[in-house]
Design a protein around this motif. Structure first.
Motif, short mmCIF file in Angstrom:
data_model
loop_
_atom_site.label_atom_id
_atom_site.label_comp_id
_atom_site.label_asym_id
_atom_site.label_seq_id
_atom_site.Cartn_x
_atom_site.Cartn_y
_atom_site.Cartn_z
N UNK A 89 0.49 -1.28 0.02
CA UNK A 89 0.04 -0.04 0.02
C UNK A 89 0.89 1.33 0.11
N UNK A 90 1.74 1.37 0.87
CA UNK A 90 2.66 2.38 0.92
C UNK A 90 3.59 2.73 -0.25
N UNK A 91 4.15 1.55 -0.88
CA UNK A 91 4.59 1.57 -2.09
C UNK A 91 3.90 2.32 -3.14
N UNK A 92 2.57 1.88 -3.53
CA UNK A 92 1.90 2.23 -4.36
C UNK A 92 1.30 3.55 -4.34
N UNK A 93 1.25 4.05 -3.00
CA UNK A 93 0.82 5.40 -2.73
C UNK A 93 1.70 6.45 -3.23
N UNK A 94 3.06 5.98 -2.90
CA UNK A 94 4.06 7.04 -3.38
C UNK A 94 4.28 7.00 -4.58
N UNK A 95 4.42 5.83 -5.29
CA UNK A 95 4.53 5.38 -6.77
C UNK A 95 3.25 6.08 -7.51
N UNK A 96 2.12 5.90 -7.09
CA UNK A 96 1.03 6.57 -7.85
C UNK A 96 1.15 8.05 -7.96
N UNK A 97 1.41 8.60 -6.80
CA UNK A 97 1.65 10.00 -6.76
C UNK A 97 2.84 10.66 -7.44
N UNK A 106 -3.96 7.53 -10.49
CA UNK A 106 -4.80 7.08 -9.07
C UNK A 106 -5.01 5.35 -9.29
N UNK A 107 -4.52 4.82 -8.20
CA UNK A 107 -4.40 3.45 -8.15
C UNK A 107 -5.11 2.88 -6.55
N UNK A 108 -5.81 2.15 -6.96
CA UNK A 108 -6.38 1.40 -5.64
C UNK A 108 -5.94 -0.12 -5.39
N UNK A 109 -5.24 -0.28 -4.38
CA UNK A 109 -4.85 -1.74 -4.29
C UNK A 109 -5.84 -2.59 -3.48
N UNK A 110 -6.19 -3.89 -3.89
CA UNK A 110 -6.93 -4.78 -3.42
C UNK A 110 -5.98 -5.90 -3.13
N UNK A 111 -6.36 -6.57 -1.73
CA UNK A 111 -5.51 -7.76 -1.56
C UNK A 111 -6.52 -8.88 -1.21
N UNK A 112 -6.26 -9.97 -1.67
CA UNK A 112 -7.16 -11.21 -1.40
C UNK A 112 -6.29 -12.09 -1.01
N UNK A 113 -6.76 -13.23 0.09
CA UNK A 113 -6.13 -14.29 0.58
C UNK A 113 -4.88 -13.97 1.38
N UNK A 114 -4.62 -12.78 1.92
CA UNK A 114 -3.54 -12.68 2.48
C UNK A 114 -3.03 -13.71 3.80
N UNK A 115 -4.34 -14.17 4.15
CA UNK A 115 -3.89 -15.30 5.25
C UNK A 115 -3.22 -16.68 4.77
N UNK A 116 -3.16 -16.57 3.57
CA UNK A 116 -2.58 -18.16 2.69
C UNK A 116 -1.18 -18.10 3.32
N UNK A 117 -0.85 -19.06 3.82
CA UNK A 117 0.67 -19.05 4.48
C UNK A 117 1.60 -19.83 3.39
N UNK A 118 2.67 -19.24 3.62
CA UNK A 118 3.87 -19.64 2.91
C UNK A 118 5.14 -19.78 3.63
N UNK A 119 6.16 -20.75 3.26
CA UNK A 119 7.32 -20.92 3.99
C UNK A 119 8.09 -19.49 4.30
N UNK A 120 8.60 -19.29 5.12
CA UNK A 120 9.38 -17.91 5.54
C UNK A 120 10.57 -17.85 4.54
#
Lengths: 718, 120
Positions: A409-417, A422-436
């Motif tokens: 979100x932060x990166x996109x905010x700065x980049x879009x500016x 104008x960009x909106x970020x939507x995230x889905x499935x952020x609870x999906x787990x992956x090896x560290x």
């Protein structure tokens, strides 16, 4: 100020504060992340009290720790932020997007400062402009200068990062330090330091504090110097031992530094007659603490602490703390921090256990089930328990994708500016787990994909409107489990890829690109090295570090990338990864007496070689024809120089593997089967071997090499 | 052996306070915020409560008020840790029934010094 051991730790009550630094750094890192997230989510038009309170608390919490542990620069900046946030939460000021910008930039600066204290390296962070801007906003003025993030935000500190040996950074200008020496049996010894400063004039100035009197064998001095602590320590050792010397920053301007305690200020206090209060001792000045009169438990001047409690006064309404979601607290109580090394050790042990179990299973196959019924039943249980244990242990290393997604979100905010989009970020499935381990490695490629989408995909607002699209573009990050792998998608509703453009570019570069290519093949062109679809190279992406690197990095993780696009409607990039790097599905093949493992994900097919299928082309090697397609043949026997004792035998099985966009046919003696193998790093345990990506231990205890299919494909290209 | 309830939402502060108190020979029970502390205080008594002011769910002042309503904590010393020692804060602390205050930041020796004044 870069020296960790001598900075901020005070020799008091025999307790060295530096032992708490690690927890403070982790906690401050978490607070910074939380603050950034909340700032980004803050609705400036209708900021709700709870949101503002939560942000305030993050700054407040960092400030408290930084002041306690002696990181004056961090304390100062958070103190200013806190002042501004306090005004916001009391509604004395209205939040503006400029304030959010300043607070975000301050967060970056704090990260840089903390990382400097933690690693003992890096330059002093210049926060002059930030502090100036924050003060201006607190005073109700607009910020005067354009905002630049004070420093690139370093990666958040890793859990269990060992505190490195302090490397003192060279000081930028004269600093005022408090020097504590002791405990000394003869405190006058410390006076030698005064002579030292006289002799070495460019060392700076020194003056005794406490009127030159020692307290408990401890002497204090005020030092103004440009030298680093370690340089001074080296000089001091002629007079006093290094262990007895402590430096702490001494703020020049007490007003600006919350950590400044005045000398006559005790720093605590009791209320008269409060419950439990001791007999008050009159002190000059504000002792910094106090007891309340007549409060329950306070010892009255002539009574013991069991003094009768006064009738409770009518309490003035203190605003009750708003109900915050007790996320942090709940997490605290329900989780433990474990060093990654411990977890890795556990995984290794389980790996060994899996191997032992496989060996037992293999050796028990020949046993008579009637005679050894009990043992076989036991082995079956062992098999199941080992599998469950392995799964449970692997899941310890799993972390949710949100840890990666939260960066965006932060990166996109700065980049879009920056790009005026104008960009909106939507995230889905952020609870999906992956090896560290995978999460760390996938972050960069994903960052590149998201930047690409924002830079090349999403159009400028007016362009979008002209096309009849909503002015604000959407970038979607989605993670999901599909079978044994995780799929991470980056989607945008922007321009999409242009078939004509890609073909034209490819031909300009001399690539073979006939019109007959399928869409999929055309999209695949952007993975060619040096291929950029940007009309002009921006400084955001398209600087030659392109999709080819992304694809290579993902391939290195045994992953694949798919692209899908519709011109004018957007593009979808799907990254498919195995869930872990420690275990993989392999196909074992035999060559002579040797066994090799091929990653199952790269195996396409296998077939029996018929006479006449293999042709020799000039002197460049042999090819095999499979369904009207010629493929290079790689003879594993030759590649690994497998000894042969049975000269009659001819390898007659081909296994087609695909990697890095190419296919080769491997010539082997036999297919032995498919199994899960525990991947061992060969480089760490032995050395790098060409064409080999790792090793595993088979059920019979033998070591089998895991082949690097990418390198085998490359080998056949020349 | 005296037991102390130490309340702070910051893990590093809790660790520091708790370590310092244990080194000085006290028994320490930690709580992560006012609500947590209130629940822990419901089941047993303490010789001293040391609480941070600014915390999620329930702040130090509110915790003090709620504890004073419990007969078991009528005379227990309650100290509030705070970064601001303004008169306003003191007013609120006094009204809530706190025994005293301690300004953050403090170093371990200061903490012990204060505690020895109220636990005897």
């Amino acid at each position: 100020m870069g020296d960790m051991t001598s900075e901020g730790s005070q020799l008091s009550a025999g307790i060295d504060l530096s032992q708490f630094y690690q927890v403070f750094f982790e906690e401050a890192g978490e607070n910074l992340e939380r603050m950034e997230q909340q700032l980004l989510e803050l609705d400036i038009e209708a900021a709700d009290d709870e949101e503002l309170n939560a942000i305030f608390r993050c700054a407040h919490s960092i400030k408290g720790g930084a002041a306690t542990f002696g990181f004056a620069d961090v304390a100062e900046l958070t103190h200013q932020m806190e002042t501004l946030l306090d005004k916001l939460r009391r509604h004395e000021l209205q939040p503006t997007s400029a304030m959010v910008d300043v607070l975000l930039a301050s967060g970056d600066a704090l990260r840089a400062q903390l990382s400097r204290h933690q690693t003992g390296t890096g330059d002093e962070v210049d926060t002059t402009e930030l502090l100036f801007n924050i003060r201006a906003m607190v005073a109700g003025e607009a910020p005067v200068t354009a905002l630049v993030a004070a420093a690139p935000a370093p990666a958040p500190a890793q859990v269990a990062a060992p505190a490195p040996a302090p490397v003192p950074a060279a000081a930028a200008g004269p600093r005022t330090l408090e020097l504590t020496v002791g405990p000394l049996s003869d405190p006058s010894q410390a006076n030698n330091l005064l002579d030292l400063f006289k002799e070495i004039t460019d060392l700076g100035t020194i003056e005794p504090l406490d009127g030159g009197q020692a307290e408990a064998g401890m002497r204090r001095f005020k030092v103004v110097t440009q030298s680093s602590e370690s340089d001074m320590l080296d000089l001091f050792t002629f007079h006093v031992s290094k262990e007895l010397v402590r430096f702490t920053p001494l703020p020049q301007d007490a007003a600006s530094t919350p950590a400044a305690a005045k000398e006559d200020d005790l720093g605590y206090g009791f209320f008269d007659d409060a419950p439990g209060a001791p007999v008050a001792v009159a002190k000059d000045g504000d002792p910094g603490y106090g007891f309340f009169e007549n409060s329950p438990g306070a010892p009255a001047s002539h009574v013991t602490s069991e003094a009768q409690a006064q009738a409770a006064q009518k309490p003035t309404a203190a605003k009750a703390a708003a109900k915050a979601e007790p996320k942090g607290a709940a997490l605290d109580a329900a989780t433990i921090r474990v060093s990654v090394e411990k977890v890795d050790q556990l995984i290794n042990l389980v790996g060994e256990l899996v191997i032992t179990q496989a060996m037992l299973a293999q050796n028990s196959r020949g046993l008579d089930p009637v005679v050894h019924q009990q043992m076989l039943a036991g082995l079956t249980d062992l098999d199941r328990n080992t599998r469950d244990l392995q799964e449970a242990v692997m899941s310890i290393r799993m972390i949710p994708m949100s840890t990666v997604f939260n960066r965006f979100p932060r990166m996109l905010r700065d980049l879009a500016a920056k790009l005026g989009k104008k960009v909106e970020l939507v995230t889905q499935g952020e609870a999906t787990e992956l090896d560290k381990g995978l999460v760390e490695k996938i972050t960069d490629p994903l960052t590149h994909l998201v930047r690409n989408s924002c830079d090349h995909g999403i159009e400028l607002p007016e362009e979008r409107l002209a096309k009849g699209k909503p002015e604000t573009g959407t970038i979607t990050l989605a993670a999901s489990h599909q079978g044994g792998s995780i799929v991470i998608e980056v989607r945008d509703d922007g321009r999409g890829l242009s078939r004509e453009k890609l073909l034209k570019k490819a031909r300009e570069r001399g690539l073979h690109a006939p019109d007959s290519l399928t869409d999929q093949e055309v999209w695949g062109l952007i993975f060619e090295p040096g291929f950029s679809t940007a009309d002009q190279v921006t400084d955001v992406s398209g600087r030659g570090v392109g999709m080819d690197v992304v694809k290579k990095n993902i391939a290195a993780l045994n992953g694949t990338v798919e692209i899908d696009s519709a011109e004018g409607y957007g593009m979808r990039v799907a990254v498919r990864l195995p869930l872990t790097l420690a275990i993989m599905d392999g196909m074992s093949v035999g060559v002579g007496e040797e066994v090799y493992i091929l990653p199952l994900s790269s195996v396409v097919e296998s077939f029996q070689v018929e006479p006449g299928m293999v042709k020799t082309i000039g002197n460049s090697g042999r090819v095999v024809e499979v369904r009207q397609e010629y493929m290079p043949v790689v003879e594993l026997e030759q590649v690994f120089q497998v000894p042969r004792f049975d000269f009659e035998h001819v390898s007659s099985i081909m296994v087609v593997v695909e990697a890095e966009g190419g296919r080769v046919a491997l010539l082997v003696d036999e297919l032995l089967g498919q199994q899960q193998v525990v991947v061992k790093n060969l480089e760490a345990n032995y050395r790098k071997v060409t064409d080999v990506s790792g090793a595993t231990i088979m059920g019979d205890g033998r070591v089998a090499l895991i082949l690097d299919t990418g390198s085998l494909v490359r080998r056949s290209r020349h | 052996m005296h037991s102390i309830l130490a309340v702070d939402d910051s893990a590093s502060m809790r660790q520091m306070v708790s370590f310092t108190l244990k080194s000085a020979g006290y028994n320490v029970v930690e709580a992560v915020d006012g609500q947590d502390a209130f629940e822990k205080a419901g089941s047993r008594s303490f010789d001293l409560v040391l609480t941070d002011q600014n915390m999620p769910r329930m702040d130090g002042i509110s915790l003090t008020k709620k504890l004073r309503e419990n007969p078991q904590f009528k005379a227990t010393p309650i100290l509030i840790l705070t970064t601001e020692s303004s008169d306003q804060m003191k007013q609120a602390g006094r009204a809530a029934g706190a025994t005293g205050w301690l300004v953050k930041p403090f170093d371990p020796s200061k903490l012990i010094e204060v505690i020895q004044k109220v636990i005897r």
